[in-house]
Design an enzyme around this catalytic site. Structure first.
Site, mmCIF file in Angstrom:
data_model
loop_
_atom_site.group_PDB
_atom_site.id
_atom_site.type_symbol
_atom_site.label_atom_id
_atom_site.label_comp_id
_atom_site.label_asym_id
_atom_site.label_seq_id
_atom_site.Cartn_x
_atom_site.Cartn_y
_atom_site.Cartn_z
ATOM 1 N N ASN A 9 0.872 -1.175 0.000
ATOM 2 C CA ASN A 9 0.000 0.000 0.000
ATOM 3 C C ASN A 9 0.912 1.229 0.000
ATOM 4 O O ASN A 9 1.507 1.553 1.011
ATOM 5 C CB ASN A 9 -0.877 -0.050 1.258
ATOM 6 C CG ASN A 9 -1.707 1.210 1.465
ATOM 7 O OD1 ASN A 9 -1.788 2.051 0.576
ATOM 8 N ND2 ASN A 9 -2.317 1.313 2.638
ATOM 9 N N TRP A 10 1.001 1.867 -1.154
ATOM 10 C CA TRP A 10 1.918 3.025 -1.258
ATOM 11 C C TRP A 10 1.343 4.285 -0.607
ATOM 12 O O TRP A 10 2.029 5.282 -0.490
ATOM 13 C CB TRP A 10 2.247 3.292 -2.739
ATOM 14 C CG TRP A 10 3.325 2.398 -3.283
ATOM 15 C CD1 TRP A 10 3.701 1.169 -2.805
ATOM 16 C CD2 TRP A 10 4.178 2.664 -4.419
ATOM 17 N NE1 TRP A 10 4.721 0.654 -3.567
ATOM 18 C CE2 TRP A 10 5.032 1.557 -4.564
ATOM 19 C CE3 TRP A 10 4.285 3.722 -5.316
ATOM 20 C CZ2 TRP A 10 6.001 1.479 -5.579
ATOM 21 C CZ3 TRP A 10 5.243 3.651 -6.335
ATOM 22 C CH2 TRP A 10 6.092 2.537 -6.450
ATOM 23 N N LYS A 11 0.060 4.266 -0.237
ATOM 24 C CA LYS A 11 -0.595 5.428 0.372
ATOM 25 C C LYS A 11 -0.379 6.663 -0.527
ATOM 26 O O LYS A 11 -0.346 6.521 -1.756
ATOM 27 C CB LYS A 11 -0.099 5.628 1.802
ATOM 28 C CG LYS A 11 -0.211 4.333 2.618
ATOM 29 C CD LYS A 11 -0.010 4.515 4.081
ATOM 30 C CE LYS A 11 -0.172 3.178 4.791
ATOM 31 N NZ LYS A 11 -0.044 3.295 6.242
ATOM 32 N N HIS A 93 -9.506 1.137 5.004
ATOM 33 C CA HIS A 93 -8.237 1.307 5.712
ATOM 34 C C HIS A 93 -8.467 2.266 6.880
ATOM 35 O O HIS A 93 -9.274 3.197 6.784
ATOM 36 C CB HIS A 93 -7.183 1.866 4.751
ATOM 37 C CG HIS A 93 -5.805 1.864 5.335
ATOM 38 N ND1 HIS A 93 -5.400 2.810 6.251
ATOM 39 C CD2 HIS A 93 -4.757 1.015 5.178
ATOM 40 C CE1 HIS A 93 -4.157 2.547 6.617
ATOM 41 N NE2 HIS A 93 -3.745 1.462 5.977
ATOM 42 N N GLU A 95 -6.845 4.661 7.921
ATOM 43 C CA GLU A 95 -6.622 6.073 7.589
ATOM 44 C C GLU A 95 -7.844 6.667 6.880
ATOM 45 O O GLU A 95 -8.145 7.850 7.046
ATOM 46 C CB GLU A 95 -5.337 6.209 6.752
ATOM 47 C CG GLU A 95 -4.103 5.978 7.627
ATOM 48 C CD GLU A 95 -2.880 5.457 6.891
ATOM 49 O OE1 GLU A 95 -2.840 5.501 5.659
ATOM 50 O OE2 GLU A 95 -1.961 4.984 7.600
ATOM 51 N N GLU A 161 -5.352 -4.975 10.591
ATOM 52 C CA GLU A 161 -4.329 -3.960 10.814
ATOM 53 C C GLU A 161 -4.631 -3.216 12.119
ATOM 54 O O GLU A 161 -5.466 -2.290 12.125
ATOM 55 C CB GLU A 161 -4.320 -2.947 9.670
ATOM 56 C CG GLU A 161 -3.989 -3.570 8.322
ATOM 57 C CD GLU A 161 -3.429 -2.534 7.356
ATOM 58 O OE1 GLU A 161 -2.325 -2.770 6.870
ATOM 59 O OE2 GLU A 161 -4.069 -1.501 7.124
ATOM 60 N N GLY A 167 2.646 2.118 10.837
ATOM 61 C CA GLY A 167 3.649 3.179 10.717
ATOM 62 C C GLY A 167 4.361 3.537 12.003
ATOM 63 O O GLY A 167 5.027 4.560 12.085
ATOM 64 N N SER A 207 3.485 -2.244 10.339
ATOM 65 C CA SER A 207 4.924 -2.312 10.609
ATOM 66 C C SER A 207 5.561 -3.648 10.231
ATOM 67 O O SER A 207 6.491 -4.109 10.895
ATOM 68 C CB SER A 207 5.210 -1.964 12.078
ATOM 69 O OG SER A 207 4.822 -0.636 12.358
ATOM 70 N N GLY A 228 2.825 -1.129 4.262
ATOM 71 C CA GLY A 228 2.875 0.281 3.879
ATOM 72 C C GLY A 228 4.301 0.700 3.559
ATOM 73 O O GLY A 228 4.816 0.479 2.469
ATOM 74 N N GLY A 229 4.979 1.286 4.552
ATOM 75 C CA GLY A 229 6.303 1.866 4.353
ATOM 76 C C GLY A 229 7.295 0.942 3.654
ATOM 77 O O GLY A 229 8.034 1.382 2.758
#
Ligand code: PGA
Length: 247
Positions: A9-11, A93, A95, A161, A167, A207, A228-229
């Site tokens: 997930n590149w957000k 998600h 977010e 999640e 993150g 994470s 993500g990251g």
């Protein structure tokens, strides 16, 4: 058994310069034994699709509107994502739930729209730190699942999640991950829905890094990860994919 899935997930990250990461990823995994999915920002989707055609890498959106088209300035519909080369779409998600006030009912409507457009919804659930500390994790996750997953879906992916793990570098214990994933599988079985609960991948997200992926993938009912990251750099994501292939 569900097919294993490594999802990135590149957000809100990624410009044209980052398309080279996709080239590196396709070159590193010509014939993977698990599914690989990248969900870039919508602006990069079709250019990425030009580069992943004929490779094993699948593409997805990060959200869609619940309507197929219409007067909804700034939104992206499920048919638009499919048209741009997506096969999946992340929905619900945390977010989106936090930044845009998305409710379980809205996520469910979006999942229906995704399925109607031929996309596989990746539906996210997870508790906040406050909810975990209050001992409410399973109640929250169960409520989100029942509210966000339409029974009429034939194919879907679930991502667990924990909000406090996204993150932050914090990860639940192996026991905690196992407890929630086992619970989700049991809840899916209890839904009496159109999909096959035993064949539905349940991803862990929050994470996940190359250094902790192997122990997470060893947990029962963990069928992959939503990353993500560590999905932004092909070198990091490749390490996670390799751990999933070996699990
Ligand atoms: P993270 O994000 O891997 O950067 O923690 C996961 C996610 O939000 O999907």
């Amino acid at each position: 058994m569900p097919k294993k899935l490594a999802a990135g997930n590149w957000k809100m990250n990624g410009l044209a310069a980052e398309l080279s990461e996709i080239d590196a990823l396709t070159a590193a995994h010509p014939d993977p034994s698990c599914d690989i999915l990248i969900c870039p920002p919508a602006t990069l989707l079709s250019r990425m699709a030009d580069r992943t055609g004929g490779t094993a890498i699948k593409l997805g959106g990060q959200d869609c509107h619940e309507a197929a088209s219409g007067a909804h300035t700034g939104d992206v519909s499920a048919p638009m994502l499919a048209d741009a080369g997506a096969s999946h779409v992340i929905l619900g998600h945390s977010e989106r739930r936090a930044d845009h006030g998305e409710t379980d009912g809205l996520v469910s409507a979006k999942a229906g729209a995704a399925a109607a457009a031929g996309l596989v919804p990746v539906i996210c659930v997870g508790e906040t730190l406050e909810e975990r500390e209050a001992g409410e994790t399973l109640a929250i996750v169960g409520r989100q699942l029942r509210g966000s997953v339409p029974g009429a879906l034939s194919t879907l992916v679930i991502a667990y999640e924990p909000v406090w793990a996204i993150g932050t570098g914090k990860v639940p214990s192996i026991e905690e991950i196992g407890e929630v994933h086992g619970f989700i599988r049991a809840e899916l079985r209890g839904m009496g829905a159109a999909f096959d609960p035993g064949a539905t991948p349940i991803l862990y997200g929050g994470s996940v890094k190359p250094g902790n992926a192997a122990e997470i993938f060893a947990v029962a009912d963990v069928d992959g990860a939503l990353v993500g990251g560590a999905s932004l750099k092909a070198s990091d994501f490749s390490g996670i994919i390799a751990s999933l292939e070996a699990a």
